[in-house]
Structure formats: structure tokens, C-alpha cells
Scaffold this motif. Structure first.
Motif, PDB file in Angstrom:
ATOM      1  N   ALA A  52       0.845  -1.199   0.000  1.00  0.00           N
ATOM      2  CA  ALA A  52       0.000   0.000   0.000  1.00  0.00           C
ATOM      3  C   ALA A  52       0.880   1.248   0.000  1.00  0.00           C
ATOM      4  O   ALA A  52       1.979   1.258   0.551  1.00  0.00           O
ATOM      5  N   TYR A  53       0.394   2.297  -0.647  1.00  0.00           N
ATOM      6  CA  TYR A  53       1.172   3.526  -0.728  1.00  0.00           C
ATOM      7  C   TYR A  53       0.274   4.731  -0.516  1.00  0.00           C
ATOM      8  O   TYR A  53      -0.942   4.671  -0.707  1.00  0.00           O
ATOM      9  N   LYS A  54       0.907   5.834  -0.118  1.00  0.00           N
ATOM     10  CA  LYS A  54       0.207   7.092   0.114  1.00  0.00           C
ATOM     11  C   LYS A  54       0.686   8.141  -0.884  1.00  0.00           C
ATOM     12  O   LYS A  54       1.530   7.868  -1.723  1.00  0.00           O
ATOM     13  N   PHE A  55       0.149   9.337  -0.755  1.00  0.00           N
ATOM     14  CA  PHE A  55       0.554  10.446  -1.614  1.00  0.00           C
ATOM     15  C   PHE A  55       2.030  10.772  -1.376  1.00  0.00           C
ATOM     16  O   PHE A  55       2.478  10.873  -0.238  1.00  0.00           O
ATOM     17  N   GLU A  56       2.775  10.914  -2.475  1.00  0.00           N
ATOM     18  CA  GLU A  56       4.199  11.233  -2.390  1.00  0.00           C
ATOM     19  C   GLU A  56       4.472  12.535  -3.136  1.00  0.00           C
ATOM     20  O   GLU A  56       3.980  12.729  -4.252  1.00  0.00           O
ATOM     21  N   SER A  57       5.266  13.379  -2.536  1.00  0.00           N
ATOM     22  CA  SER A  57       5.620  14.640  -3.178  1.00  0.00           C
ATOM     23  C   SER A  57       6.603  14.395  -4.317  1.00  0.00           C
ATOM     24  O   SER A  57       7.488  13.544  -4.231  1.00  0.00           O
ATOM     25  N   ASN A  58       6.445  15.179  -5.376  1.00  0.00           N
ATOM     26  CA  ASN A  58       7.304  15.052  -6.558  1.00  0.00           C
ATOM     27  C   ASN A  58       8.373  16.142  -6.602  1.00  0.00           C
ATOM     28  O   ASN A  58       8.945  16.395  -7.663  1.00  0.00           O
ATOM     29  N   ILE A  59       8.673  16.746  -5.478  1.00  0.00           N
ATOM     30  CA  ILE A  59       9.558  17.902  -5.478  1.00  0.00           C
ATOM     31  C   ILE A  59      10.984  17.543  -5.899  1.00  0.00           C
ATOM     32  O   ILE A  59      11.631  18.289  -6.648  1.00  0.00           O
ATOM     33  N   ASN A  60      11.493  16.399  -5.443  1.00  0.00           N
ATOM     34  CA  ASN A  60      12.876  16.037  -5.788  1.00  0.00           C
ATOM     35  C   ASN A  60      13.047  15.711  -7.272  1.00  0.00           C
ATOM     36  O   ASN A  60      13.979  16.223  -7.912  1.00  0.00           O
ATOM     37  N   PRO A  61      12.177  14.869  -7.873  1.00  0.00           N
ATOM     38  CA  PRO A  61      12.279  14.688  -9.326  1.00  0.00           C
ATOM     39  C   PRO A  61      12.089  15.992 -10.097  1.00  0.00           C
ATOM     40  O   PRO A  61      12.745  16.209 -11.121  1.00  0.00           O
ATOM     41  N   LEU A  62      11.211  16.874  -9.594  1.00  0.00           N
ATOM     42  CA  LEU A  62      10.991  18.156 -10.254  1.00  0.00           C
ATOM     43  C   LEU A  62      12.270  18.988 -10.273  1.00  0.00           C
ATOM     44  O   LEU A  62      12.593  19.626 -11.284  1.00  0.00           O
ATOM     45  N   ARG A  63      13.002  18.994  -9.184  1.00  0.00           N
ATOM     46  CA  ARG A  63      14.248  19.763  -9.125  1.00  0.00           C
ATOM     47  C   ARG A  63      15.278  19.224 -10.115  1.00  0.00           C
ATOM     48  O   ARG A  63      15.955  19.999 -10.808  1.00  0.00           O
ATOM     49  N   ILE A  64      15.394  17.900 -10.180  1.00  0.00           N
ATOM     50  CA  ILE A  64      16.363  17.300 -11.109  1.00  0.00           C
ATOM     51  C   ILE A  64      15.970  17.587 -12.552  1.00  0.00           C
ATOM     52  O   ILE A  64      16.811  17.943 -13.389  1.00  0.00           O
ATOM     53  N   ILE A 159      25.583  16.212 -29.812  1.00  0.00           N
ATOM     54  CA  ILE A 159      25.844  14.982 -29.056  1.00  0.00           C
ATOM     55  C   ILE A 159      25.558  15.200 -27.570  1.00  0.00           C
ATOM     56  O   ILE A 159      24.926  14.363 -26.910  1.00  0.00           O
ATOM     57  N   PHE A 160      26.010  16.333 -27.028  1.00  0.00           N
ATOM     58  CA  PHE A 160      25.737  16.636 -25.626  1.00  0.00           C
ATOM     59  C   PHE A 160      24.233  16.781 -25.375  1.00  0.00           C
ATOM     60  O   PHE A 160      23.722  16.345 -24.335  1.00  0.00           O
ATOM     61  N   GLN A 161      23.539  17.385 -26.315  1.00  0.00           N
ATOM     62  CA  GLN A 161      22.087  17.538 -26.177  1.00  0.00           C
ATOM     63  C   GLN A 161      21.395  16.179 -26.167  1.00  0.00           C
ATOM     64  O   GLN A 161      20.457  15.942 -25.389  1.00  0.00           O
ATOM     65  N   PHE A 162      21.861  15.281 -27.003  1.00  0.00           N
ATOM     66  CA  PHE A 162      21.274  13.941 -27.068  1.00  0.00           C
ATOM     67  C   PHE A 162      21.537  13.171 -25.771  1.00  0.00           C
ATOM     68  O   PHE A 162      20.646  12.493 -25.245  1.00  0.00           O
ATOM     69  N   LEU A 163      22.748  13.273 -25.238  1.00  0.00           N
ATOM     70  CA  LEU A 163      23.074  12.596 -23.978  1.00  0.00           C
ATOM     71  C   LEU A 163      22.261  13.166 -22.819  1.00  0.00           C
ATOM     72  O   LEU A 163      21.813  12.425 -21.930  1.00  0.00           O
ATOM     73  N   LEU A 164      22.062  14.464 -22.837  1.00  0.00           N
ATOM     74  CA  LEU A 164      21.263  15.099 -21.790  1.00  0.00           C
ATOM     75  C   LEU A 164      19.815  14.637 -21.854  1.00  0.00           C
ATOM     76  O   LEU A 164      19.172  14.407 -20.819  1.00  0.00           O
ATOM     77  N   MET A 165      19.307  14.482 -23.069  1.00  0.00           N
ATOM     78  CA  MET A 165      17.947  13.979 -23.232  1.00  0.00           C
ATOM     79  C   MET A 165      17.831  12.556 -22.691  1.00  0.00           C
ATOM     80  O   MET A 165      16.834  12.191 -22.062  1.00  0.00           O
ATOM     81  N   PHE A 166      18.874  11.750 -22.910  1.00  0.00           N
ATOM     82  CA  PHE A 166      18.874  10.384 -22.382  1.00  0.00           C
ATOM     83  C   PHE A 166      18.853  10.392 -20.853  1.00  0.00           C
ATOM     84  O   PHE A 166      18.143   9.595 -20.226  1.00  0.00           O
ATOM     85  N   LEU A 167      19.606  11.294 -20.241  1.00  0.00           N
ATOM     86  CA  LEU A 167      19.602  11.398 -18.782  1.00  0.00           C
ATOM     87  C   LEU A 167      18.246  11.836 -18.246  1.00  0.00           C
ATOM     88  O   LEU A 167      17.843  11.443 -17.147  1.00  0.00           O
ATOM     89  N   LEU A 168      17.531  12.629 -19.027  1.00  0.00           N
ATOM     90  CA  LEU A 168      16.221  13.114 -18.594  1.00  0.00           C
ATOM     91  C   LEU A 168      15.189  11.998 -18.487  1.00  0.00           C
ATOM     92  O   LEU A 168      14.187  12.147 -17.776  1.00  0.00           O
ATOM     93  N   PHE A 169      15.402  10.899 -19.198  1.00  0.00           N
ATOM     94  CA  PHE A 169      14.433   9.807 -19.153  1.00  0.00           C
ATOM     95  C   PHE A 169      14.215   9.291 -17.735  1.00  0.00           C
ATOM     96  O   PHE A 169      13.101   8.922 -17.366  1.00  0.00           O
ATOM     97  N   PHE A 170      15.266   9.260 -16.927  1.00  0.00           N
ATOM     98  CA  PHE A 170      15.168   8.667 -15.597  1.00  0.00           C
ATOM     99  C   PHE A 170      14.344   9.530 -14.633  1.00  0.00           C
ATOM    100  O   PHE A 170      13.385   9.027 -14.032  1.00  0.00           O
ATOM    101  N   PRO A 171      14.673  10.822 -14.452  1.00  0.00           N
ATOM    102  CA  PRO A 171      13.825  11.617 -13.550  1.00  0.00           C
ATOM    103  C   PRO A 171      12.420  11.839 -14.097  1.00  0.00           C
ATOM    104  O   PRO A 171      11.461  11.917 -13.323  1.00  0.00           O
TER     105      PRO A 171
END
Length: 347
Positions: A52-64, A159-171
Motif C-alpha cells: 500500500a502507498y500514500k501520496f508522495e511529493s514530486n519535489i525532488n524529481p521536479l528539481r532534477i 551529441i551533448f544535447q542527445f546525452l542530456l535527453m537520455f539522462l532526462l528519461f530517468f527523472p
């Protein structure tokens, strides 16, 4: 004697807790069960996962997400100024009378000689070392070096833009997965699975980029190759729609019954930028809108399109920050005003 044999060949005590059917009839003592586990362990793992889970704040993923998108905006600005400078260089070549595109690599000197002959720059018409030492090929080589520099700067940032986009997938995956879980805690009834929704989005993004990269290998015909990309775009848009419609329905306190009014104005602006970036990103431009470059005018046009692409990237990243911040605020406000409940996935 019989007792000694019984002790000698008896079952080890360490296995007794695995084979006592009275304690747990589902326990197995076979070799396969010890390798792959047994039903009881599987049930325990399932109970642990579906807690079971409750409401969780999204503040940390939002910051990243905000940090990475701001970096993407900075890279977009860099791409904008680089492409703008490249456009000026190519226009200056045109004013100097250059009509063909110089090669971007000096290693294939035959192309340098061919470029020199077309533009009638000098007597650079052979590999003769004496001519090279006398500077006969200096002028065409200068164009080649300048072409290499302009293209290299653009490619590095891309290339840097593409790598940054890949990193964005996780957060982003964490943010939207948590947002979909939160709408259930905010008393919104839905059958949508957060895990499946995120997997479908990742899969559709993968299909889109796969279609972009292989479309020209499948067919050189514009209509066929573009149709492949367009179908993947429709599938991606459908999966995003299914996710966002649930998030907004579950996050808004007062929502309209009409589909158009469920989405906020910020989302509509973001969606326009989303459409723009899908059809005017560097990969699409180089494969469709500027696929064949025959002369310096085509190169200038392609550079202008890349310039527009960098602007689109900046706008898209900015409104993506606005979008995730809006979803975060809507859920936090609803949690404060309406309250949340504990959700048990097994019920």
C-alpha cells in the motif's frame, strides 16, 4: 545397525525446514526449487512489491528535471549562436563566388582537388608535393578547414544535447510514475497502471527514434520514409495523450467534461512545442528537410533550419519545465484541499 544406517543416510537437519509439508505444503526440496525459488518466496516478493502507498511529493524529481532542462536550454542557446555564425560564414562564401559545398575532411584530397577545379580557386589539381609546398592548395584547403570547424562545433553540442535527453528519461520516468500513483491517492478512480504507462511511453519514444534512424535505410523515397516516422509519431502522441489525460483528470479539483477543456493552456502550448520539436529536431532536418545538399544555397537553407531547430529546443525545454511544475502544483493543491487516501494495489 539399522539405527546407525538411518543416521548415516538420514535427511540433513538443515533441509528439514524446507521439506516439512506440515509447516508449509508449498515448500519444495527439489534441486530446481532451490535454484529458482519456491512459491512461498514468490508470494513474499509479490506482497513486498504490491504494498500500500500514500501520496508522495514530486519535489525532488521536479528539481532534477528542472536542472537538466535548464542545461538543455543553455545548450540550445549555444547551438543557436553557433548555427547563426555558421550561416554568416556560408553566406560570406557565397558573396565570394563559391557555389559548391567544400568537403569537410581533408583526408580525401581528391574531393579537395575537385572542389578547387569547380570553383577555379587555384592550380591545385594534383598531389604534387611541390605544389603543396608552394601554397597552390592553400585557398581550397582553408575552405575545407573552415567547413570542418563549423560542422564539428555543431555536432559536439548536438551529441551533448542527445546525452542530456537520455539522462532526462530517468527523472521524468520517476516524476510521471509518481504522478500516476498520486492521482489514485487523490481519490480518482482509474484502471491505468503507472508501471505499464511509463513502459509504453519509453517504448514509443524508442520506436520514434528507431523510425527516424532507419527510415532512410528502408526507403530513399520521401513519402515512404516519412510515413514510417509519422506512424511512430502518432503512436507516441497516443501514449502521451493516454497518460496526460489521466494525470490532469486526477489532479484537477474542478474539471470539465469536455476533452478540450480538461487540458490547461500551459499544456496546450507545451503540446504545440512538442509537435514542433518532433518535426524540426536536428535528426529530422538532416534526414528529410535538408537531406540532399547540392550547392551553397542548400547549405545555407539547411543551416537556417538548424537555427530554427535550436529555437524550438529552447522553447520546448522551457515549457516542459512549466508543464511538470504545473502538474506538481495541481497535485499538491488537491492534496491540501481534498486530502489523500492510502491505496492498496491488492484490493
Amino acid at each position: 545397525m539399522s539405527k546407525e544406517k538411518q543416521k548415516k543416510f538420514g535427511k540433513p537437519k538443515s533441509f528439514s525446514n524446507y521439506s516439512d509439508s506440515k509447516i508449509d505444503p508449498l515448500q519444495k526440496t527439489s534441486l530446481l526449487s532451490r535454484i529458482f525459488g519456491n512459491q512461498k518466496k514468490l508470494d513474499d516478493a509479490r506482497k513486498t512489491f504490491f504494498t500500500a502507498y500514500k501520496f508522495e511529493s514530486n519535489i525532488n524529481p521536479l528539481r532534477i528535471i528542472t536542472l537538466l532542462l535548464l542545461l538543455s536550454v543553455i545548450l540550445g542557446l549555444g547551438m543557436f549562436f553557433i548555427e547563426r555564425n555558421n550561416e554568416r560564414i556560408y553566406k560570406s562564401w557565397k558573396y565570394q563566388g563559391i557555389s559548391s559545398i567544400p568537403p569537410s575532411n581533408i583526408s580525401n584530397f581528391d574531393q579537395v582537388i575537385d572542389f578547387s577545379k569547380k570553383e577555379q580557386l587555384s592550380n591545385c589539381d594534383s598531389w604534387d608535393p611541390n605544389k603543396l609546398l608552394e601554397g597552390e592548395c592553400d585557398k581550397p584547403i582553408s575552405y575545407v578547414n573552415e567547413m570542418n570547424e563549423t560542422q564539428s562545433r555543431s555536432q559536439i553540442l548536438y551529441i551533448f544535447q542527445f546525452l542530456l535527453m537520455f539522462l532526462l528519461f530517468f527523472p521524468l520516468g520517476t516524476f510521471f510514475h509518481r504522478s500516476l500513483r498520486n492521482i489514485k491517492t487523490l481519490r480518482y478512480e482509474t484502471s491505468v497502471s503507472p508501471e505499464k504507462s511509463i513502459v509504453w511511453i519509453y517504448f514509443s519514444v524508442f520506436l520514434y527514434f528507431l523510425a527516424v534512424f532507419i527510415s532512410k535505410f528502408i526507403s530513399k523515397d520521401f513519402n515512404v520514409s516519412f510515413s514510417i516516422v509519422f506512424l511512430s509519431f502518432l503512436f507516441l502522441s497516443y501514449r502521451l495523450y493516454k497518460t496526460f489525460i489521466e494525470i490532469y483528470k486526477g489532479s484537477l479539483i474542478e474539471k470539465s467534461n469536455r476533452l478540450f477543456f480538461i487540458f490547461t493552456n500551459k499544456f496546450k502550448i507545451w503540446f504545440i512545442s512538442y509537435l514542433s520539436i518532433l518535426f524540426f529536431n536536428p535528426s529530422i532536418i538532416t534526414r528529410f528537410w535538408a537531406y540532399e545538399l547540392n550547392n551553397i544555397d542548400d547549405l545555407i537553407t539547411a543551416t537556417k533550419l538548424m537555427n530554427y531547430s535550436s529555437i524550438v529546443i529552447i522553447i520546448f525545454c522551457f515549457f516542459s519545465i512549466v508543464l511538470v511544475a504545473e502538474i506538481y502544483k495541481l497535485q499538491e493543491i488537491k492534496n491540501i484541499k481534498v486530502g489523500s487516501i492510502t491505496v492498496d494495489p491488492l484490493q
